[in-house]
Design an enzyme around this catalytic site. Structure first.
Site, short mmCIF file in Angstrom:
data_model
loop_
_atom_site.label_atom_id
_atom_site.label_comp_id
_atom_site.label_asym_id
_atom_site.label_seq_id
_atom_site.Cartn_x
_atom_site.Cartn_y
_atom_site.Cartn_z
N HIS A 190 -4.19 0.88 7.62
CA HIS A 190 -2.95 1.73 7.97
C HIS A 190 -3.11 3.46 6.48
O HIS A 190 -2.59 3.88 7.15
CB HIS A 190 -1.80 0.49 7.44
N GLU A 191 -3.56 2.33 5.40
CA GLU A 191 -3.16 4.12 4.68
C GLU A 191 -4.41 4.93 4.76
O GLU A 191 -3.94 5.76 4.48
CB GLU A 191 -3.53 3.54 2.81
N GLN B 84 3.09 10.14 1.70
CA GLN B 84 4.48 9.05 1.25
C GLN B 84 4.69 9.83 -0.04
O GLN B 84 6.38 9.45 0.71
CB GLN B 84 4.11 8.02 1.43
N CYS C 22 6.53 0.07 7.24
CA CYS C 22 5.32 0.78 6.24
C CYS C 22 6.50 0.89 5.70
O CYS C 22 7.87 1.16 5.86
CB CYS C 22 5.34 2.20 7.24
N LEU C 23 6.45 1.81 3.93
CA LEU C 23 7.85 1.95 3.58
C LEU C 23 7.92 3.11 3.09
O LEU C 23 9.59 3.73 2.85
CB LEU C 23 7.04 2.01 1.44
N GLY D 210 1.01 -1.23 0.67
CA GLY D 210 0.02 0.05 0.00
C GLY D 210 0.60 1.06 0.25
O GLY D 210 2.03 1.67 0.31
N HIS E 70 -2.60 7.29 6.88
CA HIS E 70 -1.87 7.66 6.53
C HIS E 70 -2.75 9.36 5.81
O HIS E 70 -1.25 10.64 6.65
CB HIS E 70 -0.83 7.71 5.15
#
Ligand code: NI
Length: 155
Positions: free
Chosen positions: A130-131, A51, A88-89, A46, A134
């Site tokens: 999670h997204e 991000q 997480c990226l 995701g 963000h």
């Protein structure tokens, strides 16, 4: 399409509450294409717009069931609990247990502005929660209940 740079958690863009998308135009479509390319290149499941420094309510998800584009997404229902390891990226080399709902209903718009709803469970549900976090400036490290150490080659 173009790869975008993924910001890491020190960047203040990741802490902003993102604004809704109002225009479903070619600029949005090109952003969505870039986000998908960036997600796949990073081998993530995701990616949210903040991000890559765009503070708009947009994310893309692919947990292995195909890409979904979520514009102005909301979790409108949630039930149950699951506790599992998350990463997480934007938080390289950090993993930890996070409690999330086990099922949820995601409501979002597609790239044409059409609303859709999806019933999600397991990893798909975890990833959507999670997204969406963000988009409100929240990171998993804020709610992690136990960090885990993983070896470099154990990724
Ligand atoms: Ni993330």
């Amino acid at each position: 399409m173009a790869l975008r740079t993924i910001l890491t958690k020190e960047d203040e863009a990741l802490r902003r509450v993102c604004r809704p998308v109002e225009k479903f135009d070619e600029k949005l479509w090109s952003l969505l294409d870039d986000m998908a390319e960036t997600l796949y290149k990073a081998k993530g499941v995701g990616l949210a717009a903040p991000q890559i420094g765009i503070t708009r309510r947009i994310c893309v998800i692919d947990v292995g069931e195909g890409l979904i584009e979520c514009i102005n997404p909301e979790i409108i229902k949630k039930s149950g609990k699951q506790r599992d390891v998350e990463g997480c990226l934007s938080c390289p080399k950090q993993w930890g247990y996070v409690v999330r709902p086990s099922k949820c209903t995601l409501r979002a718009q597609n790239r044409y502005g059409e609303y859709y709803e999806m019933q999600l469970k397991e990893l798909f549900c975890r990833c959507a929660c999670h997204e969406v976090d963000h988009l409100d400036g929240k990171l998993f490290v804020d709610i992690v209940d136990e960090f885990v150490e993983l070896k470099e080659d154990g990724e």
